[in-house]
Scaffold this motif. Structure first.
Motif, PDB file in Angstrom:
ATOM      1  N   ARG A  20       0.916  -1.397   0.021  1.00  0.00           N
ATOM      2  CA  ARG A  20       0.566   0.123  -0.359  1.00  0.00           C
ATOM      3  C   ARG A  20       0.770   1.226  -0.029  1.00  0.00           C
ATOM      4  O   ARG A  20       1.988   1.034   0.835  1.00  0.00           O
ATOM      5  CB  ARG A  20      -0.718  -0.151   1.230  1.00  0.00           C
ATOM      6  N   ARG A  21      -0.017   2.424  -0.406  1.00  0.00           N
ATOM      7  CA  ARG A  21       1.124   3.466  -0.391  1.00  0.00           C
ATOM      8  C   ARG A  21       0.250   4.834   0.769  1.00  0.00           C
ATOM      9  O   ARG A  21      -0.881   4.480   1.112  1.00  0.00           O
ATOM     10  CB  ARG A  21       0.359   4.324  -1.406  1.00  0.00           C
ATOM     11  N   PRO A  58       2.294  -5.541 -10.433  1.00  0.00           N
ATOM     12  CA  PRO A  58       0.868  -4.436  -9.115  1.00  0.00           C
ATOM     13  C   PRO A  58      -0.799  -4.334  -9.010  1.00  0.00           C
ATOM     14  O   PRO A  58      -0.625  -5.233 -10.105  1.00  0.00           O
ATOM     15  CB  PRO A  58       1.492  -3.338 -10.354  1.00  0.00           C
ATOM     16  N   GLU A  65      -7.031   3.322  -4.676  1.00  0.00           N
ATOM     17  CA  GLU A  65      -5.502   3.666  -4.858  1.00  0.00           C
ATOM     18  C   GLU A  65      -4.682   3.944  -3.962  1.00  0.00           C
ATOM     19  O   GLU A  65      -3.521   3.899  -4.700  1.00  0.00           O
ATOM     20  CB  GLU A  65      -6.028   5.274  -5.503  1.00  0.00           C
ATOM     21  N   ARG A  68      -1.139  -1.085  -3.534  1.00  0.00           N
ATOM     22  CA  ARG A  68      -0.335  -0.960  -5.358  1.00  0.00           C
ATOM     23  C   ARG A  68       0.160  -1.850  -5.769  1.00  0.00           C
ATOM     24  O   ARG A  68       0.414  -1.485  -6.844  1.00  0.00           O
ATOM     25  CB  ARG A  68       1.282  -0.383  -4.380  1.00  0.00           C
ATOM     26  N   LEU A  95       6.071   2.840   0.462  1.00  0.00           N
ATOM     27  CA  LEU A  95       5.548   1.426  -0.156  1.00  0.00           C
ATOM     28  C   LEU A  95       5.370   1.248   1.563  1.00  0.00           C
ATOM     29  O   LEU A  95       6.287   1.353   2.258  1.00  0.00           O
ATOM     30  CB  LEU A  95       6.027   0.714  -0.310  1.00  0.00           C
TER      31      LEU A  95
END
Length: 126
Positions: A20-21, A58, A65, A68, A95
């Protein structure tokens, strides 16, 4: 009580990692992001070459969003976490990751590019 017929008798249990971002990911210059992405891909490729990752890639067109990518590891949760801590994009704070067990009906998935066992065969407790 009778067992629900929709619950499989056996499951293959995999170690799943979701990248994840984070909301507080640092802003970095484009050249640095490109460098880190290259190092991230090399790190994942090395884990694949070592047989520690059997599927990796990905997410695109997702509803959140921040998601990732995803990897399926051949090791336990603790080792998968340790290996993700070494990812250059995780180190840089771009990340973060979630590690979990993924229970799938037995023999649902195959990983033809590996010659080692992936996951454990288990049953749900009664």
């Amino acid at each position: 009580m009778a067992r629900d017929p929709h619950i499989p008798d056996a499951f293959d249990v995999y170690t799943l990692v979701i990248l994840r971002r984070p909301a507080d990911a640092p802003d970095l210059p484009e050249a640095e992001l490109d460098r880190l992405q290259s190092l991230h891909l090399a790190h994942r490729a090395e884990l694949r070459d070592q047989g520690l990752i059997v599927a990796n890639g990905p997410f695109l067109e997702q509803s959140d969003e921040s998601f990732r990518g995803m990897s399926i590891f051949t090791c336990d949760l603790a080792e998968a976490g340790r290996l993700n801590e070494l990812d250059p994009l995780v180190i840089a704070g771009r990340l973060t990751y979630e590690v979990m067990e993924w229970w799938v009906a037995a023999d649902t998935l195959a990983f033809p590019q590996t010659n080692r066992p992936v996951g454990d065969r288990r049953s749900l407790p009664d």
